[in-house]
Design a protein around this motif. Structure first.
Motif, mmCIF file in Angstrom:
data_model
loop_
_atom_site.group_PDB
_atom_site.id
_atom_site.type_symbol
_atom_site.label_atom_id
_atom_site.label_comp_id
_atom_site.label_asym_id
_atom_site.label_seq_id
_atom_site.Cartn_x
_atom_site.Cartn_y
_atom_site.Cartn_z
ATOM 1 N N ILE A 145 12.486 -3.198 45.611
ATOM 2 C CA ILE A 145 13.336 -2.001 44.891
ATOM 3 C C ILE A 145 12.528 -0.692 44.687
ATOM 4 O O ILE A 145 11.455 -0.783 43.938
ATOM 5 N N THR A 146 12.944 0.359 45.267
ATOM 6 C CA THR A 146 12.277 1.901 44.907
ATOM 7 C C THR A 146 13.203 2.560 43.933
ATOM 8 O O THR A 146 14.321 2.195 43.529
ATOM 9 N N GLU A 147 12.919 3.732 43.696
ATOM 10 C CA GLU A 147 13.880 4.470 43.032
ATOM 11 C C GLU A 147 15.317 4.729 43.826
ATOM 12 O O GLU A 147 16.415 5.034 43.044
ATOM 13 N N THR A 148 15.043 4.810 44.906
ATOM 14 C CA THR A 148 16.550 5.129 45.908
ATOM 15 C C THR A 148 16.643 4.061 46.860
ATOM 16 O O THR A 148 17.653 4.303 47.534
ATOM 17 N N THR A 149 15.997 2.963 47.248
ATOM 18 C CA THR A 149 16.081 1.979 47.970
ATOM 19 C C THR A 149 16.117 0.532 47.493
ATOM 20 O O THR A 149 15.334 0.527 46.848
ATOM 21 N N VAL A 150 16.915 -0.575 48.295
ATOM 22 C CA VAL A 150 16.631 -1.603 48.388
ATOM 23 C C VAL A 150 16.344 -2.314 49.812
ATOM 24 O O VAL A 150 17.304 -1.917 50.633
ATOM 25 N N SER A 151 15.117 -2.760 49.886
ATOM 26 C CA SER A 151 15.033 -3.240 51.300
ATOM 27 C C SER A 151 14.276 -4.775 51.393
ATOM 28 O O SER A 151 13.920 -5.171 50.358
ATOM 29 N N HIS A 152 14.397 -5.433 52.663
ATOM 30 C CA HIS A 152 13.678 -6.558 52.888
ATOM 31 C C HIS A 152 12.127 -6.471 52.511
ATOM 32 O O HIS A 152 11.675 -5.161 52.658
#
Length: 175
Positions: A145-152
């Motif tokens: 998780i970053t400030e604006t994304t959720v990714s594999h």
């Protein structure tokens, strides 16, 4: 359930996620059209296998959510995306899920990105709740998780995805 901080992606939240955040996201996913604030928007879309990267987006006012993925195996699956804004316009939620609960596709990658807000809470699930079954979260090392994304997370993700929930804080104008 604790999730990595949206700001660093490395730290676990020290306190449980505020109930208001979870209610907003749960309300958006469970009962489209009943979340507070601006009228939530729910749309169905096909998740298509074949190894090609596809994207699906929804916007609500100044906020948007884009789900990008690549999957293999099986045939098209019907999925849904719901976006909503809290009554005070302080939170934006985005939920992406397969209503049947479990996806039989193998996801080689996924990313959900919000624009106009910063992620406060996010969780990814290998199985979405349906009937008497509960949501089954991915292990923390499988996604980031970053400030604006959720990714594999490359090399850690086990190719199973059935649901993503994001609650993001909207910018506030100071008086």
């Amino acid at each position: 359930m604790a999730a990595p901080s949206g700001r660093s992606g490395r730290c676990a939240w020290a306190a449980p996620v505020p109930a208001a955040l979870l209610c907003l996201a749960a309300g958006a996913a469970a009962e489209p059209g009943t979340a507070p604030g601006a009228a939530p928007s729910t749309a169905e879309f096909d998740v298509r296998p074949g190894g090609v990267v596809h994207s699906f987006s929804r916007s609500l006012g100044d906020y948007s959510c884009t789900f990008t993925y690549s999957a293999q195996g099986g045939t098209n699956e019907q999925w849904q995306m719901n976006v909503g804004v809290s009554e005070d316009n302080g939170l934006f939620s985005c939920s992406v899920w397969r209503p049947q609960g479990k996806s039989y596709l193998f996801f080689t990658q996924f990313k959900a990105e919000v624009k106009g807000a910063k992620i406060e809470y996010a969780m990814a699930y290998s199985q979405a709740a349906v009937g008497a079954q509960s949501d089954i979260p991915l292990k923390q090392e499988e996604f980031e998780i970053t400030e604006t994304t959720v990714s594999h997370r490359e090399g850690k993700f086990r190719f199973e995805l059935s649901k993503l929930v994001i609650v993001a804080k909207t910018p506030r104008d100071e008086l």
